[in-house]
Design a protein around this motif. Structure first.
Motif, PDB file in Angstrom:
ATOM      1  N   GLU A 199       1.177  12.421   8.748  1.00  0.00           N
ATOM      2  CA  GLU A 199      -0.276  12.258   8.732  1.00  0.00           C
ATOM      3  C   GLU A 199      -0.751  11.123   7.828  1.00  0.00           C
ATOM      4  OE1 GLU A 199      -2.245  15.925   7.982  1.00  0.00           O
ATOM      5  OE2 GLU A 199      -1.434  16.926   9.768  1.00  0.00           O
ATOM      6  N   PRO A 200      -0.252  11.009   6.569  1.00  0.00           N
ATOM      7  CA  PRO A 200      -0.724   9.904   5.724  1.00  0.00           C
ATOM      8  C   PRO A 200      -0.394   8.532   6.307  1.00  0.00           C
ATOM      9  CG  PRO A 200       0.311  11.591   4.381  1.00  0.00           C
ATOM     10  CD  PRO A 200       0.604  11.946   5.801  1.00  0.00           C
ATOM     11  N   ALA A 201       0.833   8.355   6.842  1.00  0.00           N
ATOM     12  CA  ALA A 201       1.208   7.068   7.418  1.00  0.00           C
ATOM     13  C   ALA A 201       0.376   6.762   8.654  1.00  0.00           C
ATOM     14  CB  ALA A 201       2.693   7.062   7.767  1.00  0.00           C
ATOM     15  N   ASN A 202       0.193   7.751   9.502  1.00  0.00           N
ATOM     16  CA  ASN A 202      -0.578   7.537  10.723  1.00  0.00           C
ATOM     17  C   ASN A 202      -2.055   7.278  10.445  1.00  0.00           C
ATOM     18  OD1 ASN A 202       1.743   7.832  12.167  1.00  0.00           O
ATOM     19  ND2 ASN A 202       1.214   9.786  13.091  1.00  0.00           N
ATOM     20  N   ASP A 203      -2.583   7.906   9.401  1.00  0.00           N
ATOM     21  CA  ASP A 203      -3.971   7.646   9.030  1.00  0.00           C
ATOM     22  C   ASP A 203      -4.154   6.177   8.646  1.00  0.00           C
ATOM     23  OD1 ASP A 203      -4.735  10.244   9.495  1.00  0.00           O
ATOM     24  OD2 ASP A 203      -4.687  10.857   7.391  1.00  0.00           O
ATOM     25  N   PHE A 204      -3.185   5.632   7.909  1.00  0.00           N
ATOM     26  CA  PHE A 204      -3.271   4.218   7.536  1.00  0.00           C
ATOM     27  C   PHE A 204      -3.189   3.334   8.773  1.00  0.00           C
ATOM     28  CE2 PHE A 204      -1.464   0.125   6.410  1.00  0.00           C
ATOM     29  CZ  PHE A 204      -2.256  -0.266   5.348  1.00  0.00           C
ATOM     30  N   ILE A 205      -2.277   3.654   9.673  1.00  0.00           N
ATOM     31  CA  ILE A 205      -2.117   2.840  10.888  1.00  0.00           C
ATOM     32  C   ILE A 205      -3.387   2.907  11.734  1.00  0.00           C
ATOM     33  CG2 ILE A 205      -0.792   2.581  13.020  1.00  0.00           C
ATOM     34  CD1 ILE A 205       1.608   3.809  11.463  1.00  0.00           C
ATOM     35  N   GLU A 239      19.605   7.046   3.868  1.00  0.00           N
ATOM     36  CA  GLU A 239      18.229   6.645   3.599  1.00  0.00           C
ATOM     37  C   GLU A 239      17.245   7.618   4.212  1.00  0.00           C
ATOM     38  OE1 GLU A 239      15.241   2.854   4.434  1.00  0.00           O
ATOM     39  OE2 GLU A 239      17.344   2.760   4.987  1.00  0.00           O
ATOM     40  N   CYS A 240      16.169   7.892   3.479  1.00  0.00           N
ATOM     41  CA  CYS A 240      15.064   8.676   4.011  1.00  0.00           C
ATOM     42  C   CYS A 240      14.010   7.702   4.505  1.00  0.00           C
ATOM     43  CB  CYS A 240      14.482   9.575   2.927  1.00  0.00           C
ATOM     44  SG  CYS A 240      13.110  10.569   3.492  1.00  0.00           S
ATOM     45  N   PRO A 241      13.871   7.514   5.815  1.00  0.00           N
ATOM     46  CA  PRO A 241      12.995   6.475   6.334  1.00  0.00           C
ATOM     47  C   PRO A 241      11.528   6.847   6.238  1.00  0.00           C
ATOM     48  CG  PRO A 241      13.865   7.759   8.135  1.00  0.00           C
ATOM     49  CD  PRO A 241      14.522   8.287   6.872  1.00  0.00           C
ATOM     50  N   LEU A 242      10.663   5.831   6.395  1.00  0.00           N
ATOM     51  CA  LEU A 242       9.241   6.111   6.531  1.00  0.00           C
ATOM     52  C   LEU A 242       9.058   6.858   7.842  1.00  0.00           C
ATOM     53  CD1 LEU A 242       6.318   5.335   5.325  1.00  0.00           C
ATOM     54  CD2 LEU A 242       6.238   3.832   7.306  1.00  0.00           C
ATOM     55  N   VAL A 243       8.484   8.046   7.770  1.00  0.00           N
ATOM     56  CA  VAL A 243       8.337   8.881   8.965  1.00  0.00           C
ATOM     57  C   VAL A 243       6.959   8.669   9.565  1.00  0.00           C
ATOM     58  CG1 VAL A 243       8.374  11.239   9.854  1.00  0.00           C
ATOM     59  CG2 VAL A 243       9.918  10.581   8.006  1.00  0.00           C
ATOM     60  N   ARG A 278      13.917  26.007  10.735  1.00  0.00           N
ATOM     61  CA  ARG A 278      13.111  26.314  11.914  1.00  0.00           C
ATOM     62  C   ARG A 278      11.679  25.821  11.806  1.00  0.00           C
ATOM     63  NH1 ARG A 278      14.837  30.634  14.917  1.00  0.00           N
ATOM     64  NH2 ARG A 278      13.090  30.086  16.268  1.00  0.00           N
ATOM     65  N   PHE A 279      11.196  25.676  10.597  1.00  0.00           N
ATOM     66  CA  PHE A 279       9.801  25.267  10.454  1.00  0.00           C
ATOM     67  C   PHE A 279       9.632  24.388   9.229  1.00  0.00           C
ATOM     68  CE2 PHE A 279       5.245  26.164   9.416  1.00  0.00           C
ATOM     69  CZ  PHE A 279       4.721  25.482  10.500  1.00  0.00           C
ATOM     70  N   ARG A 280       9.617  23.080   9.463  1.00  0.00           N
ATOM     71  CA  ARG A 280       9.434  22.114   8.373  1.00  0.00           C
ATOM     72  C   ARG A 280       7.950  21.750   8.294  1.00  0.00           C
ATOM     73  NH1 ARG A 280      14.626  18.035   9.240  1.00  0.00           N
ATOM     74  NH2 ARG A 280      16.171  19.656   9.560  1.00  0.00           N
ATOM     75  N   TRP A 281       7.179  22.660   7.751  1.00  0.00           N
ATOM     76  CA  TRP A 281       5.739  22.431   7.703  1.00  0.00           C
ATOM     77  C   TRP A 281       5.387  21.226   6.840  1.00  0.00           C
ATOM     78  CZ3 TRP A 281       4.053  22.484   2.749  1.00  0.00           C
ATOM     79  CH2 TRP A 281       4.711  23.300   1.814  1.00  0.00           C
ATOM     80  N   CYS A 282       6.325  20.776   6.024  1.00  0.00           N
ATOM     81  CA  CYS A 282       6.052  19.701   5.075  1.00  0.00           C
ATOM     82  C   CYS A 282       5.974  18.326   5.734  1.00  0.00           C
ATOM     83  CB  CYS A 282       7.124  19.691   3.986  1.00  0.00           C
ATOM     84  SG  CYS A 282       8.817  19.731   4.638  1.00  0.00           S
ATOM     85  N   THR A 283       6.822  18.052   6.717  1.00  0.00           N
ATOM     86  CA  THR A 283       6.946  16.700   7.272  1.00  0.00           C
ATOM     87  C   THR A 283       5.632  16.188   7.833  1.00  0.00           C
ATOM     88  OG1 THR A 283       9.276  17.119   7.794  1.00  0.00           O
ATOM     89  CG2 THR A 283       8.215  15.251   8.892  1.00  0.00           C
ATOM     90  N   GLU A 284       4.976  17.004   8.626  1.00  0.00           N
ATOM     91  CA  GLU A 284       3.712  16.584   9.247  1.00  0.00           C
ATOM     92  C   GLU A 284       2.657  16.291   8.188  1.00  0.00           C
ATOM     93  OE1 GLU A 284       1.405  15.711  12.653  1.00  0.00           O
ATOM     94  OE2 GLU A 284       3.458  16.483  12.680  1.00  0.00           O
ATOM     95  N   ARG A 285       2.519  17.191   7.221  1.00  0.00           N
ATOM     96  CA  ARG A 285       1.458  17.068   6.223  1.00  0.00           C
ATOM     97  C   ARG A 285       1.736  15.978   5.198  1.00  0.00           C
ATOM     98  NH1 ARG A 285       1.909  22.192   7.901  1.00  0.00           N
ATOM     99  NH2 ARG A 285       0.039  23.477   8.131  1.00  0.00           N
ATOM    100  N   LEU A 286       2.983  15.852   4.754  1.00  0.00           N
ATOM    101  CA  LEU A 286       3.295  14.955   3.644  1.00  0.00           C
ATOM    102  C   LEU A 286       3.630  13.538   4.079  1.00  0.00           C
ATOM    103  CD1 LEU A 286       5.511  17.250   1.359  1.00  0.00           C
ATOM    104  CD2 LEU A 286       3.018  17.135   1.566  1.00  0.00           C
ATOM    105  N   LYS A 287       4.160  13.384   5.295  1.00  0.00           N
ATOM    106  CA  LYS A 287       4.647  12.061   5.706  1.00  0.00           C
ATOM    107  C   LYS A 287       3.936  11.495   6.929  1.00  0.00           C
ATOM    108  CE  LYS A 287       9.224  12.298   3.654  1.00  0.00           C
ATOM    109  NZ  LYS A 287      10.650  11.963   3.837  1.00  0.00           N
ATOM    110  N   HIS A 318       0.852  -1.186   0.000  1.00  0.00           N
ATOM    111  CA  HIS A 318       0.000   0.000   0.000  1.00  0.00           C
ATOM    112  C   HIS A 318       0.890   1.238   0.000  1.00  0.00           C
ATOM    113  CE1 HIS A 318      -3.856   2.076   0.743  1.00  0.00           C
ATOM    114  NE2 HIS A 318      -3.127   2.926   1.457  1.00  0.00           N
ATOM    115  N   LYS A 319       0.536   2.199  -0.843  1.00  0.00           N
ATOM    116  CA  LYS A 319       1.269   3.468  -0.879  1.00  0.00           C
ATOM    117  C   LYS A 319       0.415   4.541  -0.223  1.00  0.00           C
ATOM    118  CE  LYS A 319       3.726   4.641  -4.491  1.00  0.00           C
ATOM    119  NZ  LYS A 319       4.124   5.159  -5.824  1.00  0.00           N
ATOM    120  N   VAL A 320       0.991   5.247   0.760  1.00  0.00           N
ATOM    121  CA  VAL A 320       0.264   6.325   1.429  1.00  0.00           C
ATOM    122  C   VAL A 320       0.755   7.660   0.887  1.00  0.00           C
ATOM    123  CG1 VAL A 320      -0.132   4.970   3.504  1.00  0.00           C
ATOM    124  CG2 VAL A 320       1.903   6.405   3.368  1.00  0.00           C
TER     125      VAL A 320
END
Length: 500
Positions: free
Chosen positions: A139-145, A235-239, A128-137, A103-105
């Protein structure tokens, strides 16, 4: 630490396989394996696959979900590798009767990188503010879990994390460990537990294992070695939480990443012969230039998205807001030009879609509803940039309603506002409020919205700063030297409030 693979390798592999099978058979909790395509997650998945394949088919009853995160801005070489790998994993699971489901999230369209950057005007992510990590990585992974937790009650996350990655990682793993168990608690998700089969592996252990054990789904692990060598990268891990190492350290990850000063991984790939990636690097470097403290107000509005103005400390220096509409249009045009250039040079089958039709639709909607883009810029920019390019399918633009304003209306309004010395954006906001209430029987909320519109800041930058200087007793001669905003201001909050 002793080398896990080379020292009595066969006995150690048997011990690890026995451990995996024991945990797998201990309960009915499904497994969710995070797979990023890199060396660590590949090693973890291979170990899981090899151990479970030795069980009788009747005992392979518990599902093993293999999930991969697609931010929609992944480095194309890595993204293509993961796509091919997931197809092979799914096919091999069927052929070998393995309980593996791929499955791809990915982020919802309104959370995607381009919708936020170009649509809402969020500035490129910074240290100082990586607004991307929460939204792009995350949240999608946690929604699947969470969806698996809702279905099964509890899940076990299998991650290719190692204590040697960093002192922080080792500390986090110890903090959430469960006494007497080989599982640990997930740092933020209830009823989710973590199993790390390669926790004690060194980097040498990982590579030795991959080169000595063939991929069960038919990949050639030497290709993975070559990809790392070409990118000189990690490596860029699954966050799945904020403690997972970020990709902003010259690792495989998003090709638009501006958290690092230079994208050494992309540069190394280009030096290794992947010349077709050059337009991506040039676009990324252009984004990075917008973070120059001396130039921020060239690209960004002096107002926040809420319509107010904030200042840095007790100075007269405006805290920059979102990208201006003019610059957002420039970004969209440059992005589409980059897509066309990459498509012309990429090897067959490897040309990426940099921005998807549903993202363009959402950007168009945001510009029309939030920014009064009466000229309907998005379809025009797409047609002017891509034309009739057969390699790109233009979105089926959603038609506007009958009371939508046009570019001609905008030109007339600009002239009238200039004559009356009234901010055109204010009048556009008022007209949009009226349009939004068109046909409603009860219009009691209209007056409140009109009052709110008048409370916003509609003056230009110079007028706002002049008033600020009077308020704090400053003159132009006393202006502070320009320094890095990151050192003075709290992290940018795209919705107008200061992030804590």
């Amino acid at each position: 630490m002793k080398n896990i693979v080379r020292e009595d390798g066969a006995a150690r592999m048997k011990r690890i396989h026995d451990d995996i099978r024991e945990i797998y058979l201990a309960d009915a909790r499904p497994w969710v394996v995070g797979y990023s395509g890199g060396k660590d997650s590949t090693t973890a998945l291979q170990l899981i696959w090899s151990a479970i394949s030795e069980l009788d088919k009747e005992r392979r009853t518990k599902p093993i979900y293999v999930i991969s995160s697609d931010t929609l801005v992944e480095t194309p070489v890595v993204s293509n590798y993961i796509d091919v790998s997931l197809k092979r994993i799914a096919q091999a699971a069927v052929e070998q009767d393995m309980p593996v489901i791929t499955h791809k999230v990915m982020p919802e369209v309104d959370k995607s990188f381009w919708v936020n950057l170009i649509g809402r005007g969020y500035p490129a992510p910074s240290r100082r503010f990586r607004w991307c990590t929460e939204r792009l990585k995350i949240e999608p992974a946690n929604d699947f879990i969470r969806s698996r937790v809702a279905e099964f009650g509890e899940v076990v996350m299998v991650l290719g994390v190692r204590r040697q990655e960093s002192a922080t990682r080792a500390q986090v793993m110890s903090l959430h460990s469960i006494e007497g168990s080989r599982l640990s608690k997930h740092s933020s998700l209830l009823n989710a537990f973590v199993y790390a089969p390669i926790a004690d592996f060194s980097t040498d252990d990982v590579w030795t294992y991959l080169l000595q054990h063939a991929s069960p789904w038919g990949n050639d692990n030497r290709d993975l070695v070559a990809m790392y060598r070409n990118a000189a990268s990690g490596e860029c891990p699954l966050v799945v939480d904020t403690s997972t190492p970020s990709c902003g350290n010259s690792r495989f990850g998003c090709w638009v990443c501006t958290v690092v000063e230079r994208d050494k991984a992309m540069e190394a790939m280009i030096d290794s012969g992947e010349d077709w990636l050059t337009p991506l690097l040039e676009f990324r470097d252009m984004l990075a230039e917008t973070q120059d403290p001396k130039r921020k107000l060239e690209f960004r509005d002096h107002r926040r998205r809420t319509g107010g103005v904030s200042f840095i400390g007790d100075t007269d220096r405006v805290m920059p807001g979102p990208y201006t509409m003019d610059f957002r249009r420039t970004l969209l045009r440059r992005l589409l030009e980059t897509q066309r250039a990459v498509a012309a040079e990429a090897p067959p089958g490897e040309a990426p879609i940099l921005i998807h039709p549903n993202e363009l639709q959402e950007i168009r909607r945001l510009w029309r509803t939030e920014r009064g883009d009466w000229e309907d810029s998005v379809p025009r920019i797409v047609r002017e940039t891509l034309g009739r390019d057969a390699k790109y399918i233009e979105p089926d633009w959603v038609s506007e309603d009958a009371v939508a304003f046009t570019a001609e209306d905008g030109e007339l309004l600009n002239g009238l506002c200039e004559e009356a010395d009234v901010p055109v954006e204010l009048v556009m906001r008022l007209l949009d409020i009226e349009r939004g209430s068109h046909g409603l029987k009860r219009r009691h909320g209209v007056h409140t919205r009109i009052e709110d519109a008048f409370r916003l800041e509609w003056r230009d930058h110079d007028a706002v700063v002049a008033e600020r200087r009077l308020a704090i007793g400053m003159t132009a001669a006393n202006d502070a030297a320009i320094v890095d905003d990151d050192e003075l201001e709290l992290p940018f909050d795209p919705d107008g409030e200061v992030s804590r």
